[in-house]
Write an enzyme that holds these catalytic residues in place. Structure first.
Site, mmCIF file in Angstrom:
data_model
loop_
_atom_site.group_PDB
_atom_site.id
_atom_site.type_symbol
_atom_site.label_atom_id
_atom_site.label_comp_id
_atom_site.label_asym_id
_atom_site.label_seq_id
_atom_site.Cartn_x
_atom_site.Cartn_y
_atom_site.Cartn_z
ATOM 1 N N GLU A 92 -11.087 4.112 10.015
ATOM 2 C CA GLU A 92 -11.415 2.602 9.835
ATOM 3 C C GLU A 92 -10.306 1.754 9.904
ATOM 4 O O GLU A 92 -10.004 0.617 9.403
ATOM 5 C CB GLU A 92 -12.203 2.294 8.565
ATOM 6 N N HIS A 123 -8.308 -2.879 13.083
ATOM 7 C CA HIS A 123 -7.318 -3.838 12.975
ATOM 8 C C HIS A 123 -6.011 -3.935 13.825
ATOM 9 O O HIS A 123 -5.090 -4.729 13.677
ATOM 10 C CB HIS A 123 -6.317 -3.690 11.533
ATOM 11 N N GLN A 175 0.841 -1.102 0.107
ATOM 12 C CA GLN A 175 0.153 -0.136 0.023
ATOM 13 C C GLN A 175 1.006 1.334 0.127
ATOM 14 O O GLN A 175 0.610 2.119 -0.880
ATOM 15 C CB GLN A 175 -0.938 0.086 1.121
ATOM 16 N N ALA A 193 1.204 1.434 13.992
ATOM 17 C CA ALA A 193 0.665 2.254 14.516
ATOM 18 C C ALA A 193 0.800 1.992 15.971
ATOM 19 O O ALA A 193 0.636 2.813 16.991
ATOM 20 C CB ALA A 193 -0.842 2.222 14.541
#
Ligand SMILES: C[S@@+](CC[C@H](N)C(=O)[O-])C[C@H]1O[C@@H](n2cnc3c(N)ncnc32)[C@H](O)[C@@H]1O
Length: 267
Positions: free
Chosen positions: A144, A148, A103, A127
């Site tokens: 969103e 995860h 990504q 993160a």
């Protein structure tokens, strides 16, 4: 309890999942720069999903309170669509971070192609331990993406650390809905398992934000503008494809998944 899940997502596996999804999209020629649900002011309106998705991004961008020259972190940035939109709408400088290396490479190509490389950059990172100095950003958006992450409180503490005093966080989460069923619908279990996500617990969220050192400004239930319409449109779009691990039609009419938006400041 800040979330429910049978298994906490493992960041490396989530990164590999998104790498595989991106490859499959590129092979299928169906690349989408936004990896989140749509926002319909009126969920019965005929607004196409593609436009509703950009409106969902704007629910975040328009609450960041930033302008040209500000530095914004897009936490869990996907392939860069929301960051690009934030650059165009605010003139701020965007830094995106994703656990998916694929990504990140793709997002950097996207901004270069848009001629905005000086205004946005994307990095591979987790993160749970952000690769940024203390007090680096005026604002953080997390669209969103905390769904995860294995320890939301740790992520929020990291957000607090990298925000400047007075800086703002805007996030959305998929969440549980009250009243909680004694036994979850199997489609919800399957959705969470296959997508490697946990649903946030709205009851526990505000205390968690406060424990992380952030101060709540807004907590908004946007379920009625997002979730079911999104599953319906996606189900139609995908059609009768067999062999999918999970099909969104399985969640149409199952009202156990919610969505909320939260805004919090670092005091
Ligand atoms: C549903 S996608 C949303 C992407 C983007 N925010 C958007 O709206 O288009 C979730 C994103 O969170 C990222 N992510 C998940 N876990 C992460 C972690 N531990 N550290 C950094 N990024 C993570 C994924 O790689 C992916 O980019």
């Amino acid at each position: 309890m800040t979330e429910t899940a049978s298994v906490a997502p493992e960041p490396e596996a989530v990164g590999e999942l998104y790498d595989r999804l991106l490859e499959a999209e590129l092979e299928g020629g169906a690349f989408d720069p936004n990896l989140h649900i749509g926002y319909w002011e009126d969920p019965e309106s005929d607004l196409p999903r593609a436009e509703a998705v950009v409106r969902f991004t704007d629910q975040h961008v328009d609450r960041l309170g930033v302008g040209p020259g500000a530095r914004v972190l897009d936490l869990g940035c996907g392939v860069g669509g929301p960051a690009l939109r934030a650059v165009e709408r605010t003139g701020a400088h965007l830094t995106g971070v994703s656990i998916s290396a694929g990504q990140v490479a793709h997002a950097n190509r996207l901004v270069a192609d848009a001629g905005l490389a000086g205004l946005a950059e994307f990095r591979h990172g987790n993160a749970m331990a952000l690769p940024f100095d203390d007090e680096s950003f005026d604002a953080v958006m997390a669209i969103e993406s905390l769904i995860h992450m294995p320890d939301r409180e740790q992520v929020l503490s990291e957000v607090r650390r990298v925000l400047k005093p007075g800086g703002r966080l805007v996030l959305t989460e998929l969440s549980e809905r009250a009243p909680r069923p004694a036994v979850r619908h199997p489609a919800v279990e399957e959705f969470c398992r296959v997508s490697m996500l946990t649903l946030a617990d709205p009851d526990a969220y505000v205390p968690m934000l406060h424990r992380a050192g952030l101060r709540l400004r807004l907590f908004l239930d946007i379920t009625d503008h997002t979730v079911q319409r999104n599953f319906r449109d996606l189900a139609k779009q995908i059609g009768d494809v067999d062999g999918l691990l999970f099909h969104p039609r399985d969640l149409v009419g199952v009202h156990e998944v919610g969505c909320f938006l939260a805004v919090a400041d670092r005091p």
